[in-house]
Structure formats: structure tokens, C-alpha cells
Design a protein around this motif. Structure first.
Motif, PDB file in Angstrom:
ATOM      1  N   ARG A 133      26.798   2.452  18.269  1.00 27.49           N
ATOM      2  CA  ARG A 133      26.457   2.617  19.168  1.00 27.49           C
ATOM      3  C   ARG A 133      28.176   2.675  20.234  1.00 27.49           C
ATOM      4  N   LYS A 134      29.224   2.615  19.049  1.00 29.75           N
ATOM      5  CA  LYS A 134      30.906   2.159  19.619  1.00 29.75           C
ATOM      6  C   LYS A 134      31.158   3.954  19.315  1.00 29.75           C
ATOM      7  N   GLY A 135      30.125   4.547  19.210  1.00 29.62           N
ATOM      8  CA  GLY A 135      30.419   5.760  18.483  1.00 29.62           C
ATOM      9  C   GLY A 135      32.004   6.397  16.975  1.00 29.62           C
ATOM     10  N   TYR A 136      30.966   5.587  16.953  1.00 32.59           N
ATOM     11  CA  TYR A 136      31.211   5.566  14.538  1.00 32.59           C
ATOM     12  C   TYR A 136      30.903   7.408  14.664  1.00 32.59           C
ATOM     13  N   MET A 137      29.344   6.736  14.668  1.00 31.12           N
ATOM     14  CA  MET A 137      29.078   8.390  14.648  1.00 31.12           C
ATOM     15  C   MET A 137      30.033   9.979  14.455  1.00 31.12           C
ATOM     16  N   GLU A 138      30.181  10.067  15.987  1.00 31.67           N
ATOM     17  CA  GLU A 138      30.459  10.766  16.629  1.00 31.67           C
ATOM     18  C   GLU A 138      32.282  11.280  16.338  1.00 31.67           C
ATOM     19  N   LEU A 139      32.870   9.832  16.404  1.00 30.53           N
ATOM     20  CA  LEU A 139      33.887   9.991  15.308  1.00 30.53           C
ATOM     21  C   LEU A 139      33.718  10.485  12.925  1.00 30.53           C
ATOM     22  N   ILE A 163      35.171   2.983  19.287  1.00 36.04           N
ATOM     23  CA  ILE A 163      36.130   2.878  17.748  1.00 36.04           C
ATOM     24  C   ILE A 163      36.883   3.765  18.025  1.00 36.04           C
ATOM     25  N   ALA A 164      38.574   4.039  17.513  1.00 34.93           N
ATOM     26  CA  ALA A 164      39.411   5.168  16.960  1.00 34.93           C
ATOM     27  C   ALA A 164      39.824   5.874  15.795  1.00 34.93           C
ATOM     28  N   ALA A 165      39.209   4.824  15.357  1.00 30.31           N
ATOM     29  CA  ALA A 165      39.620   5.695  14.076  1.00 30.31           C
ATOM     30  C   ALA A 165      38.951   5.112  12.862  1.00 30.31           C
ATOM     31  N   THR A 166      39.007   5.016  11.387  1.00 31.82           N
ATOM     32  CA  THR A 166      38.372   4.672  10.536  1.00 31.82           C
ATOM     33  C   THR A 166      38.824   5.047   8.882  1.00 31.82           C
ATOM     34  N   GLY A 167      38.256   4.344   8.012  1.00 34.25           N
ATOM     35  CA  GLY A 167      38.634   5.139   6.507  1.00 34.25           C
ATOM     36  C   GLY A 167      37.610   3.823   5.516  1.00 34.25           C
ATOM     37  N   SER A 168      37.360   5.156   4.877  1.00 34.49           N
ATOM     38  CA  SER A 168      36.613   3.940   3.282  1.00 34.49           C
ATOM     39  C   SER A 168      37.557   4.029   1.904  1.00 34.49           C
ATOM     40  N   VAL A 169      37.123   2.370   1.590  1.00 36.25           N
ATOM     41  CA  VAL A 169      37.735   3.011  -0.050  1.00 36.25           C
ATOM     42  C   VAL A 169      36.745   1.978  -0.915  1.00 36.25           C
ATOM     43  N   MET A 170      36.673   2.975  -1.777  1.00 35.57           N
ATOM     44  CA  MET A 170      35.413   2.268  -2.849  1.00 35.57           C
ATOM     45  C   MET A 170      36.405   2.620  -4.250  1.00 35.57           C
ATOM     46  N   ILE A 171      35.650   0.873  -5.013  1.00 37.64           N
ATOM     47  CA  ILE A 171      36.896   0.824  -6.382  1.00 37.64           C
ATOM     48  C   ILE A 171      35.851   1.166  -7.459  1.00 37.64           C
ATOM     49  N   GLU A 172      36.544   1.662  -8.583  1.00 39.90           N
ATOM     50  CA  GLU A 172      36.213   2.461  -9.713  1.00 39.90           C
ATOM     51  C   GLU A 172      36.018   1.144 -10.730  1.00 39.90           C
ATOM     52  N   LYS A 173      35.313   0.569 -11.584  1.00 36.94           N
ATOM     53  CA  LYS A 173      36.305  -0.759 -12.214  1.00 36.94           C
ATOM     54  C   LYS A 173      35.583   0.497 -13.538  1.00 36.94           C
ATOM     55  N   LYS A 174      36.740   0.331 -13.907  1.00 37.37           N
ATOM     56  CA  LYS A 174      36.970   1.492 -14.969  1.00 37.37           C
ATOM     57  C   LYS A 174      37.302   0.427 -16.945  1.00 37.37           C
TER      58      LYS A 174
END
Length: 159
Positions: free
Chosen positions: A27-33, A75-86
Motif C-alpha cells: 500500500r506504499k506503492g511497491y507494486m507500482e514501483l 517506496i522510492a527504490a527496491t531490489g532483491s537478491v537470491m542466494i544460490e547454494k552450489k
């Protein structure tokens, strides 16, 4: 939570904080971002909540960060990270950065770089030996300024 940046916006002080995604951020605009990056489709509140819980259950292996403008609650900016176990590199780990986007109103304030640094620091703290991401040719210079280097090409197959 850390200060991302503080600036004066026409007499109004912006307080920007970088932190993990919270369930109330829809509701803070995450999806619109995210829609400024690519197609998001229609996501109901229930679908958002279910996906949030699913991602949260993965612990530190899947982290979404946001920068919130506390003065407006957006929400002004976002990013994500997924960690792959190898198995490679003595059962090493690799961070995959995805979905970095800064709201058009907040661009030029180095928020994208702060998101990439936040996610990279998380990967380092989690014991990753490297962080990788895919980007368009147009974004190459930006990511080089964030300390990443071009190591090849990306191949995709969409379903």
C-alpha cells in the motif's frame, strides 16, 4: 534500517531509509514501483501477502530491500537478491541480484547504487564468493559504477 539519503525537496526534507520489504509495503506503492521496471500484472492483497510469506520463509536466502521516503510514506527504490547454494568452490554460494528499480521521482539521488551495495553487502555477510546480475546494455555503465564487471552474455528462454 539505515539512512539511505537525506535531501531537501523544495523546502520539504526527505528522509530515506533502506530496509527489508515489509508486508505493508504494497500500500506504499511497491507494486507500482515494480511496474516502472516491467509488467507486474494484477496482484491482489491476498496474493501479495501469500507471496510475501513464501519469500519470508526462505530466510536470508531471498532478500528484498526497499528504500522508503518516510516523509511521504512511499517506496522510492527496491531490489532483491537470491542466494544460490552450489557444489562448486567447496559448496560455495552465489548471490543473484534482480529487480533493481528507482521511482522516476527519486532518480539521480544514487538510490540504485545504495540498493546494489545493500544487497551485495548481504551476500558478503552470507558468505557468497560472488554476486551476479543480468541487465540491459543501456544499464551496463550504471552497474559498472556499482563495482560490477561485464563477464559475458545472458541467454533466456521465456515460457
Amino acid at each position: 534500517m539505515a539512512d539511505a539519503s537525506n535531501s531537501d525537496n523544495g523546502g520539504e526534507k526527505q528522509t530515506l531509509k533502506i530496509r527489508r520489504l515489509e508486508i505493508t509495503d504494497k500500500r506504499k506503492g511497491y507494486m507500482e514501483l515494480l511496474g516502472q521496471l516491467t509488467v507486474t500484472g494484477s496482484v491482489t492483497d491476498d496474493e501479495f501477502d501469500q507471496r510475501f510469506e513464501e519469500i519470508s520463509s526462505r530466510g536470508d536466502d531471498h532478500l528484498i530491500c526497499v528504500i522508503e521516503d518516510e516523509s511521504s510514506g512511499r517506496i522510492a527504490a527496491t531490489g532483491s537478491v537470491m542466494i544460490e547454494k552450489k557444489f562448486l568452490r567447496s559448496c560455495g554460494k552465489v548471490g543473484h541480484i534482480e529487480d533493481v528499480v528507482v521511482d522516476t521521482e527519486f532518480r539521480g539521488k544514487h538510490l540504485g547504487k545504495q540498493v546494489v551495495e545493500f544487497l551485495s553487502d548481504h551476500c558478503r555477510d552470507m558468505g557468497c564468493y560472488k554476486v551476479i546480475l543480468d541487465c540491459s546494455v543501456e544499464k551496463k555503465v550504471f552497474y559498472e559504477k556499482c563495482g560490477l564487471v561485464n563477464k559475458g552474455i545472458q541467454m533466456s528462454k521465456y515460457f
